[in-house]
Every structure is written in C-alpha cells, then in structure tokens.
Design a protein around this motif. Structure first.
Motif, PDB file in Angstrom:
ATOM      1  N   PHE A  27       0.811  -1.220   0.000  1.00  0.00           N
ATOM      2  CA  PHE A  27       0.000   0.000   0.000  1.00  0.00           C
ATOM      3  C   PHE A  27       0.843   1.268   0.000  1.00  0.00           C
ATOM      4  O   PHE A  27       0.349   2.327  -0.404  1.00  0.00           O
ATOM      5  CB  PHE A  27      -0.991  -0.016   1.168  1.00  0.00           C
ATOM      6  CG  PHE A  27      -2.121  -0.982   0.949  1.00  0.00           C
ATOM      7  CD1 PHE A  27      -3.109  -0.704   0.021  1.00  0.00           C
ATOM      8  CD2 PHE A  27      -2.183  -2.176   1.646  1.00  0.00           C
ATOM      9  CE1 PHE A  27      -4.150  -1.594  -0.197  1.00  0.00           C
ATOM     10  CE2 PHE A  27      -3.222  -3.069   1.438  1.00  0.00           C
ATOM     11  CZ  PHE A  27      -4.206  -2.774   0.514  1.00  0.00           C
ATOM     12  N   GLY A  28       2.100   1.194   0.451  1.00  0.00           N
ATOM     13  CA  GLY A  28       2.968   2.365   0.327  1.00  0.00           C
ATOM     14  C   GLY A  28       3.121   2.752  -1.125  1.00  0.00           C
ATOM     15  O   GLY A  28       2.995   3.924  -1.502  1.00  0.00           O
ATOM     16  N   TYR A  30       1.127   1.574  -3.669  1.00  0.00           N
ATOM     17  CA  TYR A  30      -0.204   1.786  -4.256  1.00  0.00           C
ATOM     18  C   TYR A  30      -0.748   3.180  -3.941  1.00  0.00           C
ATOM     19  O   TYR A  30      -1.319   3.848  -4.803  1.00  0.00           O
ATOM     20  CB  TYR A  30      -1.177   0.715  -3.749  1.00  0.00           C
ATOM     21  CG  TYR A  30      -2.562   0.889  -4.323  1.00  0.00           C
ATOM     22  CD1 TYR A  30      -2.872   0.376  -5.570  1.00  0.00           C
ATOM     23  CD2 TYR A  30      -3.534   1.609  -3.638  1.00  0.00           C
ATOM     24  CE1 TYR A  30      -4.133   0.564  -6.121  1.00  0.00           C
ATOM     25  CE2 TYR A  30      -4.793   1.804  -4.178  1.00  0.00           C
ATOM     26  CZ  TYR A  30      -5.089   1.279  -5.411  1.00  0.00           C
ATOM     27  OH  TYR A  30      -6.332   1.476  -5.961  1.00  0.00           O
ATOM     28  N   ALA A  31      -0.566   3.630  -2.704  1.00  0.00           N
ATOM     29  CA  ALA A  31      -1.120   4.928  -2.299  1.00  0.00           C
ATOM     30  C   ALA A  31      -0.475   6.062  -3.082  1.00  0.00           C
ATOM     31  O   ALA A  31      -1.164   6.981  -3.541  1.00  0.00           O
ATOM     32  CB  ALA A  31      -0.935   5.143  -0.798  1.00  0.00           C
ATOM     33  N   VAL A  32       0.848   6.015  -3.243  1.00  0.00           N
ATOM     34  CA  VAL A  32       1.540   7.072  -3.994  1.00  0.00           C
ATOM     35  C   VAL A  32       1.109   7.055  -5.458  1.00  0.00           C
ATOM     36  O   VAL A  32       0.805   8.102  -6.046  1.00  0.00           O
ATOM     37  CB  VAL A  32       3.063   6.899  -3.876  1.00  0.00           C
ATOM     38  CG1 VAL A  32       3.798   7.804  -4.857  1.00  0.00           C
ATOM     39  CG2 VAL A  32       3.522   7.177  -2.448  1.00  0.00           C
ATOM     40  N   SER A  34      -1.611   5.735  -6.847  1.00  0.00           N
ATOM     41  CA  SER A  34      -3.009   6.089  -7.070  1.00  0.00           C
ATOM     42  C   SER A  34      -3.205   7.592  -6.865  1.00  0.00           C
ATOM     43  O   SER A  34      -4.044   8.204  -7.536  1.00  0.00           O
ATOM     44  CB  SER A  34      -3.932   5.276  -6.165  1.00  0.00           C
ATOM     45  OG  SER A  34      -3.667   5.529  -4.814  1.00  0.00           O
ATOM     46  N   VAL A 173       7.337   3.522  -0.663  1.00  0.00           N
ATOM     47  CA  VAL A 173       7.008   4.895  -1.058  1.00  0.00           C
ATOM     48  C   VAL A 173       8.113   5.450  -1.948  1.00  0.00           C
ATOM     49  O   VAL A 173       7.853   6.054  -2.993  1.00  0.00           O
ATOM     50  CB  VAL A 173       6.813   5.775   0.201  1.00  0.00           C
ATOM     51  CG1 VAL A 173       6.788   7.256  -0.155  1.00  0.00           C
ATOM     52  CG2 VAL A 173       5.542   5.370   0.929  1.00  0.00           C
ATOM     53  N   THR A 195       1.011  14.725  -0.428  1.00  0.00           N
ATOM     54  CA  THR A 195       1.164  13.723   0.637  1.00  0.00           C
ATOM     55  C   THR A 195       2.120  14.185   1.735  1.00  0.00           C
ATOM     56  O   THR A 195       2.335  13.454   2.695  1.00  0.00           O
ATOM     57  CB  THR A 195       1.690  12.394   0.052  1.00  0.00           C
ATOM     58  OG1 THR A 195       2.844  12.670  -0.751  1.00  0.00           O
ATOM     59  CG2 THR A 195       0.653  11.726  -0.812  1.00  0.00           C
TER      60      THR A 195
ATOM     61  N   GLU B  23      -5.115   5.285   1.997  1.00  0.00           N
ATOM     62  CA  GLU B  23      -4.533   3.952   2.185  1.00  0.00           C
ATOM     63  C   GLU B  23      -3.179   4.002   2.888  1.00  0.00           C
ATOM     64  O   GLU B  23      -2.830   3.090   3.641  1.00  0.00           O
ATOM     65  CB  GLU B  23      -4.380   3.239   0.834  1.00  0.00           C
ATOM     66  CG  GLU B  23      -5.697   2.771   0.223  1.00  0.00           C
ATOM     67  CD  GLU B  23      -6.308   3.801  -0.720  1.00  0.00           C
ATOM     68  OE1 GLU B  23      -5.910   4.984  -0.665  1.00  0.00           O
ATOM     69  OE2 GLU B  23      -7.197   3.414  -1.502  1.00  0.00           O
ATOM     70  N   LEU B  24      -2.389   5.036   2.634  1.00  0.00           N
ATOM     71  CA  LEU B  24      -1.072   5.099   3.283  1.00  0.00           C
ATOM     72  C   LEU B  24      -1.209   5.467   4.760  1.00  0.00           C
ATOM     73  O   LEU B  24      -0.488   4.943   5.605  1.00  0.00           O
ATOM     74  CB  LEU B  24      -0.173   6.106   2.554  1.00  0.00           C
ATOM     75  CG  LEU B  24       1.277   6.191   3.028  1.00  0.00           C
ATOM     76  CD1 LEU B  24       1.955   4.831   3.061  1.00  0.00           C
ATOM     77  CD2 LEU B  24       2.072   7.159   2.145  1.00  0.00           C
ATOM     78  N   GLY B  60      -7.655   6.049  -2.783  1.00  0.00           N
ATOM     79  CA  GLY B  60      -6.966   5.657  -4.005  1.00  0.00           C
ATOM     80  C   GLY B  60      -7.616   4.486  -4.719  1.00  0.00           C
ATOM     81  O   GLY B  60      -7.085   3.992  -5.704  1.00  0.00           O
ATOM     82  N   HIS B 134      -2.497  18.337   8.070  1.00  0.00           N
ATOM     83  CA  HIS B 134      -1.921  18.719   6.767  1.00  0.00           C
ATOM     84  C   HIS B 134      -2.004  20.245   6.596  1.00  0.00           C
ATOM     85  O   HIS B 134      -3.011  20.856   6.942  1.00  0.00           O
ATOM     86  CB  HIS B 134      -2.712  18.023   5.665  1.00  0.00           C
ATOM     87  CG  HIS B 134      -2.099  18.116   4.311  1.00  0.00           C
ATOM     88  ND1 HIS B 134      -2.038  19.285   3.587  1.00  0.00           N
ATOM     89  CD2 HIS B 134      -1.501  17.183   3.531  1.00  0.00           C
ATOM     90  CE1 HIS B 134      -1.448  19.069   2.432  1.00  0.00           C
ATOM     91  NE2 HIS B 134      -1.104  17.787   2.376  1.00  0.00           N
ATOM     92  N   LYS B 171       4.008   9.801   7.776  1.00  0.00           N
ATOM     93  CA  LYS B 171       3.373  10.227   9.024  1.00  0.00           C
ATOM     94  C   LYS B 171       2.735   9.063   9.784  1.00  0.00           C
ATOM     95  O   LYS B 171       2.851   8.954  10.996  1.00  0.00           O
ATOM     96  CB  LYS B 171       2.307  11.290   8.732  1.00  0.00           C
ATOM     97  CG  LYS B 171       2.871  12.581   8.166  1.00  0.00           C
ATOM     98  CD  LYS B 171       1.827  13.680   8.045  1.00  0.00           C
ATOM     99  CE  LYS B 171       0.773  13.418   7.008  1.00  0.00           C
ATOM    100  NZ  LYS B 171       1.242  13.508   5.621  1.00  0.00           N
TER     101      LYS B 171
END
Lengths: 217, 217
Positions: A27-28, A30-32, A34, A173, A195, B23-24, B60, B134, B171
C-alpha cells in the motif's frame, strides 16, 4: 534528472499481491501511485492491485482485494512487486513467475520492494544482475542465483529494486516515486506536496559506482 | 524516554477506516502495529481495522475490509484515526463520532494522522487543545473549533496527532512508533530492525516549547 521519461501516456501500473504480502510494501506504493492517478488527467495513470485470487491475506492480517487477476500483469508498463512473509512461497509459484515473465517480455519495468526481489529472481528475470533486498534475506536471494546489491534503490536495466538499508523513509514509497521519475517526472512534485512526503531514497541518485548510467534504459 | 509505558498488556489497537480513507495513512500504521503483534508474545498486541461497513473503498481505490465494526473501537486502548479525502464527511458521521467518544470515555489514547484530526475535532474531543494536520487543511480544522498545531508529532494529553510537515518519513508509520513508545517501548527497536525503518519524527522529542512534559500523560 537529465533522462527523459521513457514512455508516453497512459501509464498502466500493476501492483502485485499474494498470500502474506507485506501491507506496507504493497500500500505504500499503491497509495503514492493512485495519488498520481488522481492528480493526472483522467485515465493517464491507472494503478491496480493484481493477485492470483480475489482476496489474499497480508503478512499483518489485512484482507487485500484484487482489482484484477494475474493475467492483467502482462498489460502493465510497470509492475511493483512487494515483499512479505509469503515472498519465498510466491517466488516458487509458477503462475506468478509466468505473469512476471509475460510483463517483462512486453517491455515492462519491474520494481521490487524488499523480499519482492525473490519473486523477480524466482521468475528467472535477474540472471547476471544484482537486486537490493532486506539485509536478512541476502542468502535466500543467492540461493535463487542472484547476487544481492548494496542497499538503497538499485537499477539494472529495466529492473529496479530497493532494500537493505534502514532509513526514516519507507522503501515502497520511495520506489513509487522512482517509478514516477522514470515515466512521469512532472507528477512527482505535486504528489510529494499533496502527501507531505520527501522521498528519502531519491530516484536517479547513484547507489554504487557504475550502476546507474548505462543501465538506466 | 524517561516515561514508563502507561499500560500493561494486552494492548488492543483499533485502526479506523471509513469511505475514502487514505490507504497510506491507514496501512502505514496498521503494518507497523501488526508487525509489533507478530514480534510480541501471542495475544499481547492485537490490531484490527474497524469500519462502519464490512468494506469501504479508500481514497486511491483500494477496497479495505474491516475486521470489526465501530462498536469495537470502544474496546481499544489506542485508536489510530487516518486521514483521507473522506475525512471531512467522516467527521460529521455521528456513528464515528460516538465510537471515538466511547473510546475516549474508557481512557483510550487517540492518534490522528493528517486530516484524521478532523474526526477527533468533529467528535468534540479536542476542545481547547491543538492538533497537527496537513498544511492545506488548517482552515477546515479551525471551522471545527480546534486550533492547528505546528507540524510534526504533537501531544496534548491523551491526544497525539501528526501532520503539517514534509519529511522523508511517512506520518502514519511515525505515529505508529509513537504509539509503541507510549505503550510498549521495548517493541520499537525490533520492529524498526525488521522493517528497516528509522522513524523520522521520533516519539518523545519536543515539537514546540511547553507541549510535551506535562501533557505526556
């Protein structure tokens, strides 16, 4: 970066999942990626989770739902291969090996995180090349016939791997930003700002002598 | 750390999920905490994903499966509250607000990531206190009556929040280590070694004058 990105849009990215995949590795990245898709024009960057089953359970007990099956991996121009406690078993799964070979045969770039290097090695795609891997997994990589590289982000042709060093940043990430640098460098900064992340292992920085330049493409 | 950990074992941790959760933020914390569970004795550290529905779709596009429902949040001694594009909507969801108030009433510590601070504020649990968030969400926090804190990891009594600064570290990963520091500091180092991570925002380090000492407990 003096290199130009290697492909045009759209960018199709598969993130592989398998039983006991590490949730942070998966997910590190995937999150970036996406997030990059949300900041790009619609359809320019499409990231999906591909797995051998509809759902698999990760190393930490999270249920991971696949968006698409293993056949979809061959349609990707970039494939992220996370590590996890199930990496060694997945490295000997012939369906996963075939999916990675099909992606490679179509010219995809492969990005492994930590013990995800075992899957690349197990698929026979790293012969004569070095891969970065978790410091505790170097012997497992050698048993698959691949020499471990020093830690950090390591590039060998169309293979990119990360692992083996302890940093404040998260490997998955950082490799996701390396992937964006390869394909769509203009998207890196907006995703970092959104992010609030500054990748700790910068893409394009030499890891060890002679490894970067010619192997970049 | 000169403080002693605040609780005995077992440590029950709920990680909240909701529609359009990041997700992250979610899995960064979940992965670290579930790794702590694997390295502890069986049953000592139990982490679950709690959500208002069986599955929710993240910011995401990942499908997140809940292990337990919102009622389970009240049983946790620590609750992680991720951010995400759905944070503002979740902050006005009365069921989520009640779940967080129930956890607080039973003495739980709350750990918000990025826009997850909106949920804490929306539940009415941050009156007179500051939360990190944020940099782009500070006005939304003020509209909920809570003053944004400078970036980093910010502690105010049993509230801990992170956000507002751009670093190589992630984070949600950093706040998970802050949580371990609070409850089980001996587990931090083994988890860092296993995951090859050095948290970038160290727990226990002062963020701004006067914020740490007395507010630690």
């Amino acid at each position: 970066m003096t290199d130009r990105p290697v492909t045009e849009l759209p960018l199709h990215i598969a993130v592989l999942a398998y039983p006991d995949v590490d949730e942070l590795d998966l997910f590190g990245a995937y999150a970036v990626l996406s997030k990059a898709g949300l900041l790009a024009r619609p359809g320019q960057v499409v990231t999906w989770i591909a797995a051998p089953r509809e759902t698999v359970t990760g190393s930490g007990g999270a249920v991971v739902t696949a968006h698409r099956d293993l056949a979809s991996v061959a349609e990707a121009r970039a494939v992220v291969i996370p590590g996890g406690r199930g990496a060694a078993a997945a490295a000997s799964d012939q369906r996963i090996g075939q999916a990675l070979r099909d992606a490679d045969a179509s010219g995809a770039r492969l990005y492994s995180v930590c013990s995800g290097a075992l899957l690349v090695a197990g698929a026979g795609l790293a012969a004569g090349r070095r891969l970065a891997i978790h410091a505790g997994k170097t012997e497992q990589l050698r048993e698959l016939g691949v020499e471990p590289a020093p830690g950090g982000i390591v590039r060998e042709g169309r293979l990119c791997s990360v692992g083996g060093d302890r940093r404040p940043s998260v490997k998955s990430v950082d490799i996701a930003f390396a992937l964006l640098d390869d394909f769509l460098p203009a998207l890196g900064e907006p995703v970092m700002a959104r992010t609030e992340i500054e990748p700790g292992r910068r893409a394009g920085l030499p890891v060890s002598a002679g490894e970067q330049g010619g192997a970049r493409r």
